[in-house]
Write a protein that holds these residues in place. Structure first.
Motif, short mmCIF file in Angstrom:
data_model
loop_
_atom_site.label_atom_id
_atom_site.label_comp_id
_atom_site.label_asym_id
_atom_site.label_seq_id
_atom_site.Cartn_x
_atom_site.Cartn_y
_atom_site.Cartn_z
N GLU A 283 1.04 2.95 -9.06
CA GLU A 283 1.73 4.24 -9.16
C GLU A 283 1.80 4.94 -7.81
N ARG A 284 0.74 4.86 -7.04
CA ARG A 284 0.74 5.51 -5.73
C ARG A 284 1.72 4.83 -4.78
N VAL A 285 1.79 3.53 -4.84
CA VAL A 285 2.76 2.81 -4.03
C VAL A 285 4.18 3.15 -4.47
N LEU A 286 4.41 3.24 -5.79
CA LEU A 286 5.73 3.60 -6.29
C LEU A 286 6.17 4.97 -5.77
N ARG A 287 5.23 5.91 -5.68
CA ARG A 287 5.58 7.27 -5.26
C ARG A 287 5.92 7.36 -3.77
N GLN A 288 5.37 6.43 -2.95
CA GLN A 288 5.47 6.61 -1.50
C GLN A 288 6.08 5.42 -0.76
N ALA A 289 6.47 4.39 -1.44
CA ALA A 289 6.92 3.16 -0.78
C ALA A 289 8.13 3.39 0.12
N PRO A 290 8.17 2.73 1.28
CA PRO A 290 9.31 2.86 2.19
C PRO A 290 10.44 1.90 1.86
N CYS A 291 10.32 1.19 0.73
CA CYS A 291 11.30 0.18 0.34
C CYS A 291 11.26 0.02 -1.18
N PRO A 292 12.18 -0.71 -1.79
CA PRO A 292 12.10 -0.96 -3.22
C PRO A 292 10.80 -1.66 -3.60
N VAL A 293 10.35 -1.41 -4.83
CA VAL A 293 9.10 -2.01 -5.34
C VAL A 293 9.41 -2.79 -6.61
#
Length: 312
Positions: A283-293
């Motif tokens: 969830e944290r990566v989804l909120r802040q990712a610099p690219c699609p996840v």
């Protein structure tokens, strides 16, 4: 490595300009895999649209979808893609409705947009996060202001660097399957990252012994190398990395430093309980990712109610 089969792609949209951006990725992947595209109009009970627009949607939803598709087909024609229009309105939980439609229509992949509302997402969970927790298939989430790998003009896929967050779990093996398959398909550089969680281990450098650092890192790096199927090395340049710190922070930092195009993480749902809403690395990566996840999840079909699970 077994190549991933993608035969049905579900793309939910509220027909806004913002959510329509995910359609560009859905169209590109549908063309690449010769998959059927399921366009889902989904609006909640609080959706504030003029009544005449409601009537227009109920009568002419197919025409609206056609217009949206044409904007993203690039050099292709509308007849070059297989697609179907779906519409549900006045739903109480949009995320739950999307997951239900994905299961009902046997989707192999959901492609959707996140609006990047971090404060609301922390308290309530965004629709994209809800779908990623409950979906019966993998979910590709795109965001505003991120690295793009689908051309605006031609609609072609230009995937150059794929990052797999790997923790040796079955979930991360699934992420490796999907991310590795995409990397092979487009001969992209494949980065496989393992993070030694600083909350569970003492950082080796603080011990004052260079050998202790090697004692921890060397076996992890070796295990990470063995986790990658041998044939991947024939098609991709593979980069293995081991880092020490908080998992989501290191994944995000690595993605930015290496200009990653796609982050792949596994989440079967077992660690996505409400009590862990604030602690999920995904969830944290989804909120802040610099690219699609890409959140890799096992395929579940309607037969699941009979105790059967189908994996593509």
């Amino acid at each position: 490595m077994e190549m991933v089969k993608i035969e049905r792609i579900l793309c939910p949209t509220d027909l806004s300009t913002e959510s329509d951006e995910a359609l560009r990725y859905a169209v590109a992947l549908a063309r690449a895999y010769n998959a059927k595209l399921l366009l889902l109009f989904c609006a909640d009970i609080n959706s504030a649209r003029p009544s005449n627009r409601n009537r227009h949607l109920s009568v002419d939803i197919v025409s609206l979808f056609e217009q949206a598709l044409i904007r993203h087909l690039g050099l292709a024609e509308l007849c070059d893609i297989k697609w179907e229009a779906l519409a549900i309105e006045n739903v109480r939980d949009v995320g739950e409705a999307i997951s239900y439609q994905a299961k009902t229509h046997c989707a192999d992949l959901i492609v959707m947009r996140s609006r990047r509302r971090p404060h609301a997402a922390i308290l309530l969970g965004s629709t994209a996060q809800k779908v990623s927790r409950s979906a019966p298939c993998p979910v590709l989430v795109t965001h505003p202001n991120e690295v793009e790998w689908v051309s605006f003009s031609t609609g072609e896929i230009d995937l150059r660097r794929v990052l797999i967050a790997h923790d040796f779990s079955a979930d991360s093996e699934l992420a490796l399957k999907y991310g590795g398959s995409l990397a092979q398909e487009y001969q992209a550089e494949l980065h496989v990252l393992h993070v030694l969680d600083s909350s569970r281990h003492q950082e080796p450098e603080l011990s004052g012994s260079a050998s202790s650092s090697a004692d921890i890192y060397a076996p992890v790096a070796s295990t990470l190398q063995r986790a990658i199927p041998e044939d991947v090395f024939l098609w991709c340049n593979v980069v293995n990395a081991v880092r020490f710190g908080k998992v989501h922070e290191e994944v995000l930092a690595y993605a930015k430093q290496q200009v990653i195009d796609l982050i792949c993480m596994g989440a079967s749902g077992s660690d996505w309980k409400l009590s862990k809403l604030f602690g999920s690395n995904v969830e944290r990566v989804l909120r802040q990712a610099p690219c699609p996840v890409l959140v890799a999840r096992p395929i579940r079909t309607p037969e699941l109610t009979a105790g059967k699970v189908t994996l593509n």
